[in-house]
Write an enzyme that holds these catalytic residues in place. Structure first.
Site, PDB file in Angstrom:
ATOM      1  N   PHE A  83      12.186  14.166  10.820  1.00  0.00           N
ATOM      2  CA  PHE A  83      10.951  13.571  11.105  1.00  0.00           C
ATOM      3  C   PHE A  83      11.392  12.656  12.424  1.00  0.00           C
ATOM      4  O   PHE A  83      10.593  12.154  13.239  1.00  0.00           O
ATOM      5  CB  PHE A  83      10.683  12.770  10.061  1.00  0.00           C
ATOM      6  CG  PHE A  83      10.040  13.459   8.958  1.00  0.00           C
ATOM      7  CD1 PHE A  83       9.265  14.463   8.952  1.00  0.00           C
ATOM      8  CD2 PHE A  83       9.876  12.769   7.477  1.00  0.00           C
ATOM      9  CE1 PHE A  83       8.641  15.102   8.165  1.00  0.00           C
ATOM     10  CE2 PHE A  83       9.315  13.383   6.733  1.00  0.00           C
ATOM     11  CZ  PHE A  83       8.644  14.632   6.724  1.00  0.00           C
ATOM     12  N   GLU A 133       1.203   5.471   0.891  1.00  0.00           N
ATOM     13  CA  GLU A 133       0.544   6.565   1.915  1.00  0.00           C
ATOM     14  C   GLU A 133       0.956   8.276   1.118  1.00  0.00           C
ATOM     15  O   GLU A 133       1.996   8.454   0.549  1.00  0.00           O
ATOM     16  CB  GLU A 133       1.177   6.618   3.163  1.00  0.00           C
ATOM     17  CG  GLU A 133       0.439   7.835   3.901  1.00  0.00           C
ATOM     18  CD  GLU A 133       0.875   7.480   5.523  1.00  0.00           C
ATOM     19  OE1 GLU A 133       0.818   6.197   5.892  1.00  0.00           O
ATOM     20  OE2 GLU A 133       1.356   8.542   5.942  1.00  0.00           O
ATOM     21  N   ASP A 177      -1.239  13.508  17.070  1.00  0.00           N
ATOM     22  CA  ASP A 177      -0.589  14.274  18.247  1.00  0.00           C
ATOM     23  C   ASP A 177      -1.356  15.158  18.920  1.00  0.00           C
ATOM     24  O   ASP A 177      -2.120  15.871  18.632  1.00  0.00           O
ATOM     25  CB  ASP A 177       0.686  14.985  17.620  1.00  0.00           C
ATOM     26  CG  ASP A 177       1.751  13.914  16.975  1.00  0.00           C
ATOM     27  OD1 ASP A 177       1.647  12.744  17.682  1.00  0.00           O
ATOM     28  OD2 ASP A 177       2.192  14.169  16.094  1.00  0.00           O
ATOM     29  N   HIS A 212       4.056  -0.747   3.490  1.00  0.00           N
ATOM     30  CA  HIS A 212       3.288   0.256   3.486  1.00  0.00           C
ATOM     31  C   HIS A 212       4.358   1.381   3.005  1.00  0.00           C
ATOM     32  O   HIS A 212       5.155   1.649   3.990  1.00  0.00           O
ATOM     33  CB  HIS A 212       2.450   0.494   4.590  1.00  0.00           C
ATOM     34  CG  HIS A 212       1.616   1.767   4.619  1.00  0.00           C
ATOM     35  ND1 HIS A 212       0.340   1.674   4.111  1.00  0.00           N
ATOM     36  CD2 HIS A 212       1.761   3.003   5.143  1.00  0.00           C
ATOM     37  CE1 HIS A 212       0.015   3.283   4.060  1.00  0.00           C
ATOM     38  NE2 HIS A 212       0.492   3.815   4.724  1.00  0.00           N
ATOM     39  N   SER A 247       0.705  -1.178   0.197  1.00  0.00           N
ATOM     40  CA  SER A 247       0.050  -0.022   0.077  1.00  0.00           C
ATOM     41  C   SER A 247       1.112   1.263   0.015  1.00  0.00           C
ATOM     42  O   SER A 247       2.097   1.281   0.314  1.00  0.00           O
ATOM     43  CB  SER A 247      -0.910   0.008   1.034  1.00  0.00           C
ATOM     44  OG  SER A 247      -0.203  -0.266   2.405  1.00  0.00           O
TER      45      SER A 247
HETATM   46  P1  FAD Z   1      -2.339   5.692  20.531  1.00  0.00           P
HETATM   47  O1  FAD Z   1      -2.454   4.195  20.014  1.00  0.00           O
HETATM   48  O2  FAD Z   1      -3.698   6.194  21.276  1.00  0.00           O
HETATM   49  O3  FAD Z   1      -1.166   5.997  21.435  1.00  0.00           O
HETATM   50  C1  FAD Z   1      -0.540   7.078  21.673  1.00  0.00           C
HETATM   51  C2  FAD Z   1       0.117   7.022  23.147  1.00  0.00           C
HETATM   52  O4  FAD Z   1      -0.786   6.543  24.356  1.00  0.00           O
HETATM   53  C3  FAD Z   1       1.179   5.737  22.927  1.00  0.00           C
HETATM   54  O5  FAD Z   1       2.267   6.397  23.932  1.00  0.00           O
HETATM   55  C4  FAD Z   1       0.406   4.535  23.920  1.00  0.00           C
HETATM   56  O6  FAD Z   1       1.330   3.774  24.387  1.00  0.00           O
HETATM   57  C5  FAD Z   1      -0.279   5.322  24.610  1.00  0.00           C
HETATM   58  N1  FAD Z   1      -1.870   4.870  25.104  1.00  0.00           N
HETATM   59  C6  FAD Z   1      -2.641   4.209  23.897  1.00  0.00           C
HETATM   60  N2  FAD Z   1      -3.580   3.658  24.640  1.00  0.00           N
HETATM   61  C7  FAD Z   1      -3.572   4.084  26.098  1.00  0.00           C
HETATM   62  C8  FAD Z   1      -4.397   4.102  27.004  1.00  0.00           C
HETATM   63  N3  FAD Z   1      -5.606   3.293  26.796  1.00  0.00           N
HETATM   64  N4  FAD Z   1      -4.197   4.424  28.252  1.00  0.00           N
HETATM   65  C9  FAD Z   1      -2.783   4.816  28.300  1.00  0.00           C
HETATM   66  N5  FAD Z   1      -1.942   4.968  27.459  1.00  0.00           N
HETATM   67  C10 FAD Z   1      -2.178   4.628  26.141  1.00  0.00           C
HETATM   68  N6  FAD Z   1      -0.905  11.323  12.729  1.00  0.00           N
HETATM   69  C11 FAD Z   1      -1.875  12.213  12.447  1.00  0.00           C
HETATM   70  O7  FAD Z   1      -2.159  13.245  12.903  1.00  0.00           O
HETATM   71  N7  FAD Z   1      -2.220  12.059  11.061  1.00  0.00           N
HETATM   72  C12 FAD Z   1      -2.110  10.992  10.262  1.00  0.00           C
HETATM   73  O8  FAD Z   1      -2.655  10.747   9.288  1.00  0.00           O
HETATM   74  C13 FAD Z   1      -1.503  10.020  10.767  1.00  0.00           C
HETATM   75  N8  FAD Z   1      -1.066   8.804  10.318  1.00  0.00           N
HETATM   76  C14 FAD Z   1      -0.066   8.069  10.666  1.00  0.00           C
HETATM   77  C15 FAD Z   1       0.247   6.725  10.100  1.00  0.00           C
HETATM   78  C16 FAD Z   1       0.956   5.741  10.670  1.00  0.00           C
HETATM   79  C17 FAD Z   1       1.120   4.724   9.697  1.00  0.00           C
HETATM   80  C18 FAD Z   1       1.602   6.049  11.801  1.00  0.00           C
HETATM   81  C19 FAD Z   1       2.676   4.909  12.391  1.00  0.00           C
HETATM   82  C20 FAD Z   1       1.399   7.248  12.573  1.00  0.00           C
HETATM   83  C21 FAD Z   1       0.581   8.251  12.042  1.00  0.00           C
HETATM   84  N9  FAD Z   1       0.252   9.370  12.747  1.00  0.00           N
HETATM   85  C22 FAD Z   1      -0.523  10.338  12.069  1.00  0.00           C
HETATM   86  C23 FAD Z   1       0.883   9.753  13.792  1.00  0.00           C
HETATM   87  C24 FAD Z   1       0.111   9.596  15.140  1.00  0.00           C
HETATM   88  O9  FAD Z   1      -1.106  10.023  15.148  1.00  0.00           O
HETATM   89  C25 FAD Z   1       1.118   9.601  16.355  1.00  0.00           C
HETATM   90  O10 FAD Z   1       2.037   8.885  16.637  1.00  0.00           O
HETATM   91  C26 FAD Z   1       0.219   9.901  17.613  1.00  0.00           C
HETATM   92  O11 FAD Z   1       0.983  10.503  18.717  1.00  0.00           O
HETATM   93  C27 FAD Z   1      -0.427   8.605  18.080  1.00  0.00           C
HETATM   94  O12 FAD Z   1      -1.259   7.899  17.513  1.00  0.00           O
HETATM   95  P2  FAD Z   1      -1.873   6.371  17.805  1.00  0.00           P
HETATM   96  O13 FAD Z   1      -2.951   6.210  17.054  1.00  0.00           O
HETATM   97  O14 FAD Z   1      -0.733   5.438  17.681  1.00  0.00           O
HETATM   98  O15 FAD Z   1      -2.047   6.556  19.457  1.00  0.00           O
END
Ligand code: FAD
Length: 283
Positions: free
Chosen positions: A214, A15, A106, A264, A13
């Site tokens: 980055f 991005e 973030d 990806h 895929s």
């Molecule tokens: P989560 O899975 O919620 O994790 C965030 C943090 O919180 C981690 O440290 C985790 O250990 C902790 N955590 C998770 N769940 C809990 C819980 N229930 N209790 C306590 N702690 C917890 N960002 C964007 O803004 N837009 C995008 O389109 C985008 N695309 C991305 C694509 C990929 C493939 C990747 C790898 C990242 C992308 N990001 C994007 C970045 C991402 O949004 C950031 O890394 C963000 O800080 C974390 O998102 P997450 O979904 O991994 O969060």
């Protein structure tokens, strides 16, 4: 040694991020058609990253569909309400979208600790499942070198597993250049009962300063030997590209030969580096 293995049974895929203006949008359409000609399974579009808007994601998703390819919008929830996410899901469903990348996003600077409708990505996954059942294939993010905010590696893996248990179908990783970190992450999350496919995210190497910037932000490590070599090339863009292609090709082969379900590619909206890698891997 490089062995010629076929990767026909794997999924690949791509991005993209929403372009900032109309001129870049026209350019991206050309990139989409070039990359689409390679035959990826789907193309995803980031959300909110780098200041882009929800409309930008929707427009780019529309451009991908209009060109005849499968699009997967990213949805980040940290700045969203349940109502706004519900609206977006309805729009995407009506538009024929059946795949999403569900993220937290973030936390905006200075707002850490605020209580929000969605605090973490597992809540978003749970919400999408409760609102839309199995309509969407849901991808989540995984961090083989661990998310920068995670208090410990173990906590981060447990939090990843939480997203899978909430209903994610598969994961895409943050980019990395250390295959062992990926294989260990896969093993450990499986031991905890999360056995969905984890697709490595691949960042082609074309520009050392940008990559270093980055990597500092997202917590991806550039191994010292790669960093030192890239620094040594100075402004020699051709040497950086040749070395970067060699390093990423070997990384991809190691991952695919070791059982990764696909790759990806973070295209950075450019067709050249990803196409070169695709051809080198004979995909
Ligand atoms: P989560 O899975 O919620 O994790 C965030 C943090 O919180 C981690 O440290 C985790 O250990 C902790 N955590 C998770 N769940 C809990 C819980 N229930 N209790 C306590 N702690 C917890 N960002 C964007 O803004 N837009 C995008 O389109 C985008 N695309 C991305 C694509 C990929 C493939 C990747 C790898 C990242 C992308 N990001 C994007 C970045 C991402 O949004 C950031 O890394 C963000 O800080 C974390 O998102 P997450 O979904 O991994 O969060």
């Amino acid at each position: 040694m490089i062995c010629a293995m076929s990767y026909n049974d794997k999924h690949f895929s791509m991005e993209f991020f929403p372009p900032k203006n109309e001129e870049l949008r026209v350019k991206l359409k050309d990139t989409i058609s070039k990359i689409g000609a390679l035959g990826p399974s789907y193309m995803s579009v980031t959300f909110g990253a780098g200041g882009s808007t929800q409309q930008g994601t929707m427009d780019t998703v529309g451009d991908i569909q209009a060109a005849g390819f499968i699009a997967a919008p990213h949805i980040s929830c940290i700045d969203s309400t349940k109502d706004s996410v519900r609206d977006m899901l309805e729009i995407y469903r009506a538009q024929g979208i059946d795949r999403l990348v569900a993220l937290r996003g973030d936390i905006p600077e200075g707002t850490e600790g605020e209580i929000r409708e969605f605090m973490y990505a597992n809540e978003l996954v749970e919400f999408i499942r409760s609102e839309m059942g199995d309509h969407f294939i849901i991808e989540v993010a995984a961090y083989p070198e661990f998310h920068p905010e995670a208090p410990s590696a173990t906590d981060d893996i447990i939090n990843y597993v939480r997203k899978v248990k909430a209903g994610a179908d598969s994961a895409i990783t943050q980019y990395f250049y250390n295959a062992d970190a990926y294989f260990r992450f896969v093993d450990e999350s499986r031991k905890l009962g999360a056995d969905v496919p984890i697709v490595p995210g691949i960042m082609p190497i074309t520009n050392y300063e940008q990559l270093a910037r980055f990597s500092d932000v997202c917590g991806a490590e550039i191994p010292r030997w790669i960093r030192r070599r890239l620094e040594g090339f100075g402004d020699d863009k051709l040497a950086i590209r040749e070395f970067g292609l060699d390093v990423t090709e070997q990384l991809c082969r190691r991952l695919l030969d070791g059982g990764a379900p696909g790759l990806h590619f973070f295209t950075m909206n450019q067709s050249g580096p990803t196409t070169a890698l695709w051809k080198a891997l004979d995909l």
